[in-house]
Design an enzyme around this catalytic site. Structure first.
Site, PDB file in Angstrom:
ATOM      1  N   ARG A   1     -44.012   2.766  -6.256  1.00  0.00           N
ATOM      2  CA  ARG A   1     -43.813   4.108  -6.842  1.00  0.00           C
ATOM      3  C   ARG A   1     -45.160   4.695  -7.277  1.00  0.00           C
ATOM      4  O   ARG A   1     -45.434   5.865  -7.127  1.00  0.00           O
ATOM      5  CB  ARG A   1     -42.901   4.054  -8.072  1.00  0.00           C
ATOM      6  CG  ARG A   1     -41.600   3.325  -7.913  1.00  0.00           C
ATOM      7  CD  ARG A   1     -40.489   4.269  -7.478  1.00  0.00           C
ATOM      8  NE  ARG A   1     -40.512   4.529  -6.049  1.00  0.00           N
ATOM      9  CZ  ARG A   1     -40.203   3.632  -5.103  1.00  0.00           C
ATOM     10  NH1 ARG A   1     -39.832   2.407  -5.416  1.00  0.00           N
ATOM     11  NH2 ARG A   1     -40.250   3.948  -3.827  1.00  0.00           N
TER      12      ARG A   1
ATOM     13  N   GLY B   1     -32.868  20.211 -12.165  1.00  0.00           N
ATOM     14  CA  GLY B   1     -32.843  19.055 -11.282  1.00  0.00           C
ATOM     15  C   GLY B   1     -32.444  17.730 -11.903  1.00  0.00           C
ATOM     16  O   GLY B   1     -33.070  16.714 -11.631  1.00  0.00           O
ATOM     17  N   THR B   2     -31.401  17.753 -12.698  1.00  0.00           N
ATOM     18  CA  THR B   2     -30.875  16.469 -13.198  1.00  0.00           C
ATOM     19  C   THR B   2     -29.357  16.480 -13.075  1.00  0.00           C
ATOM     20  O   THR B   2     -28.714  17.492 -13.345  1.00  0.00           O
ATOM     21  CB  THR B   2     -31.292  16.184 -14.653  1.00  0.00           C
ATOM     22  OG1 THR B   2     -30.547  15.042 -15.127  1.00  0.00           O
ATOM     23  CG2 THR B   2     -31.083  17.349 -15.593  1.00  0.00           C
ATOM     24  N   SER B   3     -28.804  15.329 -12.667  1.00  0.00           N
ATOM     25  CA  SER B   3     -27.351  15.253 -12.515  1.00  0.00           C
ATOM     26  C   SER B   3     -26.663  15.038 -13.871  1.00  0.00           C
ATOM     27  O   SER B   3     -25.445  15.000 -13.940  1.00  0.00           O
ATOM     28  CB  SER B   3     -26.991  14.104 -11.565  1.00  0.00           C
ATOM     29  OG  SER B   3     -27.402  12.866 -12.126  1.00  0.00           O
TER      30      SER B   3
ATOM     31  N   HIS C   1     -38.267   8.530 -20.197  1.00  0.00           N
ATOM     32  CA  HIS C   1     -38.030   7.250 -19.514  1.00  0.00           C
ATOM     33  C   HIS C   1     -39.325   6.519 -19.160  1.00  0.00           C
ATOM     34  O   HIS C   1     -39.323   5.645 -18.295  1.00  0.00           O
ATOM     35  CB  HIS C   1     -37.173   7.471 -18.256  1.00  0.00           C
ATOM     36  CG  HIS C   1     -35.772   7.925 -18.591  1.00  0.00           C
ATOM     37  ND1 HIS C   1     -34.942   8.545 -17.688  1.00  0.00           N
ATOM     38  CD2 HIS C   1     -35.076   7.848 -19.756  1.00  0.00           C
ATOM     39  CE1 HIS C   1     -33.776   8.823 -18.283  1.00  0.00           C
ATOM     40  NE2 HIS C   1     -33.843   8.423 -19.532  1.00  0.00           N
TER      41      HIS C   1
ATOM     42  N   GLN D   1     -37.208  13.363 -17.639  1.00  0.00           N
ATOM     43  CA  GLN D   1     -36.711  12.007 -17.381  1.00  0.00           C
ATOM     44  C   GLN D   1     -37.559  11.355 -16.294  1.00  0.00           C
ATOM     45  O   GLN D   1     -37.375  10.189 -15.980  1.00  0.00           O
ATOM     46  CB  GLN D   1     -35.257  12.065 -16.915  1.00  0.00           C
ATOM     47  CG  GLN D   1     -34.325  12.666 -17.954  1.00  0.00           C
ATOM     48  CD  GLN D   1     -32.977  13.031 -17.331  1.00  0.00           C
ATOM     49  OE1 GLN D   1     -32.095  12.184 -17.210  1.00  0.00           O
ATOM     50  NE2 GLN D   1     -32.825  14.278 -16.921  1.00  0.00           N
ATOM     51  N   ASN D   2     -38.469  12.148 -15.714  1.00  0.00           N
ATOM     52  CA  ASN D   2     -39.263  11.630 -14.597  1.00  0.00           C
ATOM     53  C   ASN D   2     -40.414  10.764 -15.100  1.00  0.00           C
ATOM     54  O   ASN D   2     -40.992  11.033 -16.145  1.00  0.00           O
ATOM     55  CB  ASN D   2     -39.806  12.778 -13.756  1.00  0.00           C
ATOM     56  CG  ASN D   2     -38.684  13.605 -13.154  1.00  0.00           C
ATOM     57  OD1 ASN D   2     -37.538  13.147 -13.124  1.00  0.00           O
ATOM     58  ND2 ASN D   2     -38.988  14.799 -12.697  1.00  0.00           N
ATOM     59  N   VAL D   3     -40.738   9.774 -14.286  1.00  0.00           N
ATOM     60  CA  VAL D   3     -41.826   8.873 -14.660  1.00  0.00           C
ATOM     61  C   VAL D   3     -43.108   9.212 -13.894  1.00  0.00           C
ATOM     62  O   VAL D   3     -44.132   8.564 -14.077  1.00  0.00           O
ATOM     63  CB  VAL D   3     -41.424   7.388 -14.472  1.00  0.00           C
ATOM     64  CG1 VAL D   3     -40.282   7.040 -15.424  1.00  0.00           C
ATOM     65  CG2 VAL D   3     -41.019   7.087 -13.034  1.00  0.00           C
TER      66      VAL D   3
ATOM     67  N   TYR E   1     -42.450  -1.004  -8.711  1.00  0.00           N
ATOM     68  CA  TYR E   1     -43.195   0.028  -9.448  1.00  0.00           C
ATOM     69  C   TYR E   1     -44.602   0.214  -8.883  1.00  0.00           C
ATOM     70  O   TYR E   1     -45.140   1.329  -8.934  1.00  0.00           O
ATOM     71  CB  TYR E   1     -43.175  -0.259 -10.957  1.00  0.00           C
ATOM     72  CG  TYR E   1     -41.794  -0.002 -11.513  1.00  0.00           C
ATOM     73  CD1 TYR E   1     -41.357   1.300 -11.751  1.00  0.00           C
ATOM     74  CD2 TYR E   1     -40.887  -1.041 -11.707  1.00  0.00           C
ATOM     75  CE1 TYR E   1     -40.071   1.552 -12.184  1.00  0.00           C
ATOM     76  CE2 TYR E   1     -39.595  -0.801 -12.144  1.00  0.00           C
ATOM     77  CZ  TYR E   1     -39.188   0.499 -12.383  1.00  0.00           C
ATOM     78  OH  TYR E   1     -37.903   0.757 -12.809  1.00  0.00           O
TER      79      TYR E   1
HETATM   80  P1  OAD Z   1     -30.379  12.195 -10.161  1.00  0.00           P
HETATM   81  O1  OAD Z   1     -30.813  11.632  -8.849  1.00  0.00           O
HETATM   82  O2  OAD Z   1     -29.187  11.618 -10.814  1.00  0.00           O
HETATM   83  O3  OAD Z   1     -30.103  13.767  -9.990  1.00  0.00           O
HETATM   84  C1  OAD Z   1     -30.975  14.586  -9.280  1.00  0.00           C
HETATM   85  C2  OAD Z   1     -30.535  16.025  -9.390  1.00  0.00           C
HETATM   86  O4  OAD Z   1     -31.508  16.821  -8.729  1.00  0.00           O
HETATM   87  C3  OAD Z   1     -29.168  16.332  -8.733  1.00  0.00           C
HETATM   88  O5  OAD Z   1     -28.384  17.130  -9.609  1.00  0.00           O
HETATM   89  C4  OAD Z   1     -29.573  17.096  -7.479  1.00  0.00           C
HETATM   90  O6  OAD Z   1     -28.602  18.075  -7.079  1.00  0.00           O
HETATM   91  C5  OAD Z   1     -30.831  17.788  -7.947  1.00  0.00           C
HETATM   92  N1  OAD Z   1     -31.748  18.218  -6.878  1.00  0.00           N
HETATM   93  C6  OAD Z   1     -31.892  17.706  -5.625  1.00  0.00           C
HETATM   94  N2  OAD Z   1     -32.848  18.373  -4.949  1.00  0.00           N
HETATM   95  C7  OAD Z   1     -33.314  19.337  -5.793  1.00  0.00           C
HETATM   96  C8  OAD Z   1     -34.309  20.349  -5.692  1.00  0.00           C
HETATM   97  N3  OAD Z   1     -35.018  20.533  -4.576  1.00  0.00           N
HETATM   98  N4  OAD Z   1     -34.525  21.144  -6.766  1.00  0.00           N
HETATM   99  C9  OAD Z   1     -33.800  20.985  -7.910  1.00  0.00           C
HETATM  100  N5  OAD Z   1     -32.856  20.054  -8.058  1.00  0.00           N
HETATM  101  C10 OAD Z   1     -32.609  19.234  -7.017  1.00  0.00           C
HETATM  102  O7  OAD Z   1     -31.680  12.157 -11.103  1.00  0.00           O
HETATM  103  P2  OAD Z   1     -31.777  12.300 -12.697  1.00  0.00           P
HETATM  104  O8  OAD Z   1     -30.687  13.129 -13.250  1.00  0.00           O
HETATM  105  O9  OAD Z   1     -33.184  12.689 -12.997  1.00  0.00           O
HETATM  106  O10 OAD Z   1     -33.849   6.646 -15.020  1.00  0.00           O
HETATM  107  O11 OAD Z   1     -31.581  10.794 -13.136  1.00  0.00           O
HETATM  108  C11 OAD Z   1     -31.722  10.448 -14.479  1.00  0.00           C
HETATM  109  C12 OAD Z   1     -32.269   9.046 -14.634  1.00  0.00           C
HETATM  110  O12 OAD Z   1     -31.506   8.133 -13.862  1.00  0.00           O
HETATM  111  C13 OAD Z   1     -33.672   8.862 -14.108  1.00  0.00           C
HETATM  112  O13 OAD Z   1     -34.653   9.238 -15.056  1.00  0.00           O
HETATM  113  C14 OAD Z   1     -33.747   7.404 -13.803  1.00  0.00           C
HETATM  114  C15 OAD Z   1     -32.390   7.262 -13.133  1.00  0.00           C
HETATM  115  O14 OAD Z   1     -31.819   6.030 -13.138  1.00  0.00           O
HETATM  116  C16 OAD Z   1     -34.480   5.460 -15.044  1.00  0.00           C
HETATM  117  O15 OAD Z   1     -35.023   4.968 -14.087  1.00  0.00           O
HETATM  118  C17 OAD Z   1     -34.461   4.802 -16.367  1.00  0.00           C
END
Ligand code: OAD
Length: 234
Positions: free
Chosen positions: A56, A175-177, A104, A86-88, A53
């Site tokens: 980061r 931008g979240t999976s 988070h 969800q971003n830190v 961290y």
């Molecule tokens: P992920 O890494 O799972 O997903 C990232 C998403 O961003 C994917 O759907 C990509 O297609 C998309 N992406 C990539 N490049 C992009 C761009 N230029 N513009 C827009 N989207 C783009 O990340 P999260 O869904 O945020 O938690 O993950 C959720 C949580 O899992 C995080 O908060 C973290 C992680 O483990 C903790 O650390 C507790």
């Protein structure tokens, strides 16, 4: 003004140079999630987790908000905007968003390892304090830990986030999976008549089968398009 609620994930900050988690070459490929983002990992090796961290945090000093963050902030001219992230990182705040809920946790904060959610022990670090060391103590005498919600821990801000989702007039996901719960379930609280938009260059599966307007683009380009849709040409 209408309520615009925006759920963001790592893809929001990708164009600022911060790695996502699950894309190829993402953070969880380089660092085993069990080691750096679970209470068990922290108990087993607090130094490794503290250093992870610290790194980061140091990166925050080298990155800046991208056009997507800026356009999100600018929507406050037209909507009452609540960002649920969800971003830190602190890039939404640095772009000018005034209402940001961190589901988070926040990299810029540290807390007690005994009582992580007691507001009394949560402390904002100044940039010159970004490097936390083993032996640095919270006010209760425990080792300072990152103010991060690790896997297996409760998500204290989820109830607040749900309240905003229930009152949304427009809902946007960027931008979240949608792999991580409870964040991924927030869409279920958005009333059925509310329009939902999703910006992501990849296909994101929507579990509920809900009708979603997909903009298959990165955050900056996608936000340019969405701004045109929501407020027209500026
Ligand atoms: P992920 O890494 O799972 O997903 C990232 C998403 O961003 C994917 O759907 C990509 O297609 C998309 N992406 C990539 N490049 C992009 C761009 N230029 N513009 C827009 N989207 C783009 O990340 P999260 O869904 O945020 O938690 O993950 C959720 C949580 O899992 C995080 O908060 C973290 C992680 O483990 C903790 O650390 C507790």
């Amino acid at each position: 003004m209408k309520n615009l609620v925006i759920l963001t994930g790592a893809g929001m900050s990708a164009e600022s140079g911060i790695s996502t988690f699950r894309d190829a070459g993402g953070l969880w490929d380089k660092y085993p999630v069990e080691q750096v983002a679970t209470p068990e990992g922290y108990a087993a090796n607090p130094k490794l987790v503290t250093d992870f961290y610290n790194e980061r945090r140091k990166q925050l000093l080298d990155v800046k908000p991208n056009r997507g963050h800026e356009l999100v902030a600018q929507l406050e001219k037209h909507f009452k905007v609540t960002v649920i992230t969800q971003n830190v990182d602190n890039l939404h705040e640095r772009a000018g968003s005034t209402e940001v809920i961190h589901l988070h946790g926040e990299l810029t904060k540290v807390t007690s390892s005994w009582h992580p959610n007691n507001p009394h022990y949560i402390k904002e670090l100044k940039p010159e304090e970004y490097e936390v060391k083993i032996g640095d103590k919270a006010a209760d005498g425990s080792q300072l830990r990152p103010f991060i919600v690790w896997f297996g821990e409760a998500v204290p801000m989820i109830e607040t986030a749900i309240d905003y989702c229930e009152r949304a007039d427009v809902f946007l996901i960027i931008g979240t999976s949608l792999n991580v719960y409870p964040a991924a379930g927030l869409l279920n609280y958005v009333p059925a008549h509310v329009p939902v938009y999703l910006i992501d260059p990849k296909q994101v599966p929507i579990a509920s089968g809900r009708q979603v307007n997909v903009i298959r683009k990165g955050a900056s380009e996608g936000m340019e398009e969405l701004t045109r849709i929501l407020v027209g040409e500026q």
